[in-house]
Structures are given as C-alpha cells and as structure tokens.
Scaffold this motif. Structure first.
Motif, mmCIF file in Angstrom:
data_model
loop_
_atom_site.group_PDB
_atom_site.id
_atom_site.type_symbol
_atom_site.label_atom_id
_atom_site.label_comp_id
_atom_site.label_asym_id
_atom_site.label_seq_id
_atom_site.Cartn_x
_atom_site.Cartn_y
_atom_site.Cartn_z
ATOM 1 N N LYS A 180 38.113 33.849 42.999
ATOM 2 C CA LYS A 180 38.704 34.497 44.175
ATOM 3 C C LYS A 180 37.801 35.631 44.649
ATOM 4 O O LYS A 180 36.885 35.403 45.430
ATOM 5 N N SER A 181 38.029 36.827 44.187
ATOM 6 C CA SER A 181 37.308 37.991 44.716
ATOM 7 C C SER A 181 36.092 38.394 43.882
ATOM 8 O O SER A 181 35.210 39.073 44.381
ATOM 9 N N TYR A 188 35.419 37.389 37.572
ATOM 10 C CA TYR A 188 36.496 37.434 36.583
ATOM 11 C C TYR A 188 37.876 37.168 37.198
ATOM 12 O O TYR A 188 38.877 37.143 36.484
ATOM 13 N N ASP A 189 37.951 36.977 38.500
ATOM 14 C CA ASP A 189 39.221 36.783 39.220
ATOM 15 C C ASP A 189 39.372 35.298 39.544
ATOM 16 O O ASP A 189 38.891 34.829 40.570
ATOM 17 N N GLU A 237 51.152 36.974 43.021
ATOM 18 C CA GLU A 237 49.708 37.192 42.941
ATOM 19 C C GLU A 237 48.902 36.303 43.887
ATOM 20 O O GLU A 237 48.045 36.796 44.612
ATOM 21 N N ALA A 256 46.696 37.274 47.310
ATOM 22 C CA ALA A 256 45.251 37.055 47.454
ATOM 23 C C ALA A 256 44.922 36.490 48.833
ATOM 24 O O ALA A 256 43.832 36.725 49.357
ATOM 25 N N LEU A 284 38.091 43.215 30.844
ATOM 26 C CA LEU A 284 38.006 43.658 32.228
ATOM 27 C C LEU A 284 37.263 45.000 32.379
ATOM 28 O O LEU A 284 37.196 45.540 33.473
#
Length: 174
Positions: free
Chosen positions: A42-43, A46-47, A76, A80, A172
């Motif tokens: 996604k972003s 790690y996402d 969530e 996103a 993280l």
C-alpha cells in the motif's frame, strides 16, 4: 450529543460481533494455510494488504451494518482508499483491522489476528481479538471483564518489572 446504550443493547453488540468475528476464521485460515499468500504494497514496503484483508473487512462491515444500521465503521482497508478520514463521533462506531499483522500473515507466522472494537461516545466499550491459527478468541466488554474462548481471564498481580513477562515487536522500528 451523547448516545445512550443500555445493558441489553451492549450484550447484543457483544454477542453478534463475537459471532461475526468467529465466522471470519475460516476465511482468515484459507489465506494463512496457502503455501504462498499474494499481497500488494500500500503506502510503504511494510504496509501490506491481501485479498483476505479485503474480504474479511467486507464481511465484518456488511454484517455489523446489517445487524446495527445505526453504526458507523472505521476500517483499515477502507481508510487506505479514502480521501478523507472519518471523524470519531459519539455514535456507535466499529473499528476494524481485518488482519492485524499482515506482515506475519503472509510469512505464515501465527502472530496475527482479526481485531474489532466498538466505541460509543468516543469510548471503547468492547473489543475482540481472534487468532484463528491458535484458535484463541480474546474478548472484553464494558462491565463484564475479559475472556479467552469464553472463559474469564485477568491480568497478573505482578508489581515488579523483573517478575513480569514482557513481549514486544520491533519490526516497525524503521
């Protein structure tokens, strides 16, 4: 404007949400038990998101809104894709992370779960954390304590850190 909720309604929120979360277990396991679970970034690296994140989120959102149309959802994967983040209000608001720990999920590390909470008047009144690989369903609701698979649980009475067991994750820290 404050939202009024009685004991009977809170019990209904609790029972229906626990049932819905448990019903998502087989869907969770379908992806977890595959030799390889595909994902998208996604972003950031790690996402991650999987098709199972989206399916579980849709199942929970649809089921909760059908049972409780007065509710709002903060989830969530929908966040996103949203341009504006929803504001937490006094209304009953379900907070959903369909696969909490997607990095572990895609790597087949069984430290991942379905997480659902309910806030009313901006205060959490119930929470559910379900780890299908371990068949552990943790739940709590205001005024009734916490449970593991329906059995009451409680924190230890340890007062000194050197007598405590502490778990942490540093993945993280980047």
């Amino acid at each position: 404007m404050s939202y009024k909720i009685g004991e009977e309604k809170l019990r209904e929120y609790y029972q229906i949400s626990v049932d819905l979360v448990r019903k998502c277990g087989p869907l969770f396991l379908a992806g977890f038990q595959k030799p390889k679970t595909d994902y998208e970034i996604k972003s950031a690296f790690y996402d991650l998101v999987t098709v199972y994140d989206r399916q579980i989120e849709a199942t929970l959102s649809e089921g909760l809104l059908k049972a409780f149309p007065e509710s709002k959802i903060i989830a969530e994967e929908a966040l996103a894709e949203a341009k504006n983040y929803p504001e937490l209000t006094d209304d009953p608001t379900w907070i959903i992370d369909p696969i909490d720990g997607t990095n572990n999920y895609v790597r087949k590390i069984p430290h991942c779960c379905i997480s659902v909470g309910l806030a009313i008047n901006k205060e959490l009144v119930l929470g559910i954390v379900y780890n299908p690989p371990a068949n552990e369903l943790y739940s709590a609701w205001q005024g009734h304590g916490a449970f593991l698979n329906g059995q009451p649980i409680e924190a230890s009475n340890v007062k000194e850190i050197n007598q405590a067991v502490v778990g942490y994750e540093i993945s993280l820290i980047r």
